[in-house]
Design an enzyme around this catalytic site. Structure first.
Site, mmCIF file in Angstrom:
data_model
loop_
_atom_site.group_PDB
_atom_site.id
_atom_site.type_symbol
_atom_site.label_atom_id
_atom_site.label_comp_id
_atom_site.label_asym_id
_atom_site.label_seq_id
_atom_site.Cartn_x
_atom_site.Cartn_y
_atom_site.Cartn_z
ATOM 1 N N LYS A 1 0.850 -1.188 0.000
ATOM 2 C CA LYS A 1 0.000 0.000 0.000
ATOM 3 C C LYS A 1 0.888 1.242 0.000
ATOM 4 C CE LYS A 1 -4.210 -1.853 0.486
ATOM 5 N NZ LYS A 1 -5.369 -1.561 -0.369
ATOM 6 N N ASP B 1 -0.516 -0.813 -4.630
ATOM 7 C CA ASP B 1 -1.869 -0.261 -4.558
ATOM 8 C C ASP B 1 -1.789 1.132 -3.940
ATOM 9 O OD1 ASP B 1 -4.526 0.300 -4.391
ATOM 10 O OD2 ASP B 1 -5.062 -1.407 -3.133
ATOM 11 N N GLU C 1 -2.238 -0.942 -8.915
ATOM 12 C CA GLU C 1 -3.672 -0.992 -8.696
ATOM 13 C C GLU C 1 -4.197 0.405 -8.362
ATOM 14 O OE1 GLU C 1 -6.814 -3.138 -5.632
ATOM 15 O OE2 GLU C 1 -4.881 -4.109 -6.030
ATOM 16 N N ASP D 1 -9.702 -0.669 -9.395
ATOM 17 C CA ASP D 1 -10.359 -1.092 -8.163
ATOM 18 C C ASP D 1 -11.519 -0.140 -7.886
ATOM 19 O OD1 ASP D 1 -11.220 -1.917 -5.694
ATOM 20 O OD2 ASP D 1 -9.300 -1.748 -4.688
ATOM 21 N N LYS E 1 -14.557 -6.543 -5.932
ATOM 22 C CA LYS E 1 -14.776 -6.742 -4.495
ATOM 23 C C LYS E 1 -16.224 -7.187 -4.290
ATOM 24 C CE LYS E 1 -10.701 -5.032 -3.181
ATOM 25 N NZ LYS E 1 -10.583 -3.685 -2.609
#
Length: 336
Positions: free
Chosen positions: A153, A177, A203, A228, A250
């Site tokens: 992240k 991400d 991402e 995403d 998701k």
């Protein structure tokens, strides 16, 4: 059909930080649907970014409890149409749809992946997520959990430096991400350095609605980019096609396994790489994701691995990334 709703507060092993928030616990709602002596379980976590709480989801279900319990359940697809007619939000839909799919598999005596005509002879390895922290603590987390594939992240002023330092401590594949934290220019500039550092893809580097920026990224970025936040529901898949190399679905955001399976089919039709991601959730939600594994190119299903303790049994992920599927049918879930 009977409904049972439970709220749990999941304790995280470490403070989990992304570009827009941090937390040490995660509220989650578990729904049980029971019929003919079998119970299927589904999960949806709370999420302030999407204005969803356990209390709001519970209130939605309670308002239509009689309609759901009176429904003559035959299969998850028809049940989903009924749920949609009740006007439920996607997070609430997800919990009920996951429970319905688990229940259906248990009533049929088969795991979902088998009912769907797939098998588990091949499946992608899940990544393990390293949340934003000081470089020292991110290195510490990486060393604490040796893994073949990490999602890092990012969204700080020192993103490339973070990856450069992490690379000193492992040969594993990295995925990045940024959770909408970068500009198009930053993405294009960072990508060559990150590629040289063994990054597989990026991402959602840009804000979800920044289509003009994503057009620039698609034209000039040296790394593949996976959507995403830009790909929430079914209608987003086609929208993302010209701007991304793949999509991350998701279950909570799209409304469950039923719409996710349609999104997978549409994404493949458009030539997109398919990933399914998780929230910080228990084995209830992770076991549902695992049923989709044979259909996926990438997967992020480490949510339960980030917890201090779990609330259910189901799919087990071993230290080498291998997945052990339970003998219990459906999604294989049993609450502890």
């Amino acid at each position: 059909m009977q409904i049972e709703i439970k709220k749990y507060i999941l304790q995280l092993a470490h403070t989990f930080t992304i570009s827009r928030e941090s937390h040490d616990t995660q509220d989650t709602m578990i729904v049980g649907l029971s019929l003919n002596g079998k119970t299927g379980y589904g999960e949806a976590t709370s999420n302030p970014y999407y204005n969803s709480t356990v209390e709001s989801m519970t209130a939605e279900i309670e308002a239509v409890r009689d309609s759901i319990e009176a429904y003559d359940f035959d299969n998850p697809e028809n049940f989903y149409k009924h749920l949609e007619s009740l006007g439920l939000q996607n997070f609430t839909l997800c919990a009920l749809d996951l429970a319905a799919n688990d229940l259906y598999g248990k009533l049929q005596g088969k795991p979902l992946y088998e009912i769907w005509g797939t098998n588990t002879s091949y499946y992608p390895t899940t990544n393990y997520t390293i949340g934003i922290d000081t470089i020292e603590k991110m290195v510490e987390k990486l060393k604490e959990k040796p893994w073949p594939l990490y999602k890092i992240k990012l969204g700080t002023k020192d993103d490339v430096a973070i990856v450069r330092e992490l690379r000193k401590h492992t040969d594993s594949i990295f995925r990045i991400d940024a959770n909408c934290a970068w500009t198009a220019e930053e993405t294009i500039k960072n990508a060559p350095f990150l590629k040289d550092l063994g990054v597989e893809f990026l991402e959602q580097p840009l804000k979800a609605e920044n289509w003009e920026g994503m057009k620039k990224v698609k034209e000039s970025c040296v790394l593949p980019v996976i959507a995403d936040e830009s790909c929430i529901v079914e209608s987003d898949v086609e929208k993302c096609g010209p701007y991304f190399d793949g999509i991350n679905i998701k279950l909570t955001k799209c409304g469950g396994l039923t719409p996710a399976r349609r999104m997978i089919a549409k994404g493949k039709e458009l030539g997109l790489k398919i990933m399914v991601g998780c929230m910080t959730e228990s084995t209830v939600g992770i076991s549902a994701i695992a049923q989709l594994l044979p259909q996926l190119d990438f997967v992020d299903m480490d949510g339960a691995m980030l917890l201090k303790g779990d609330i259910a049994t189901g799919v087990t992920i071993l230290n080498d990334g291998k997945v052990i599927f339970p003998k219990l049918p459906g999604s294989g879930i049993a609450l502890l």
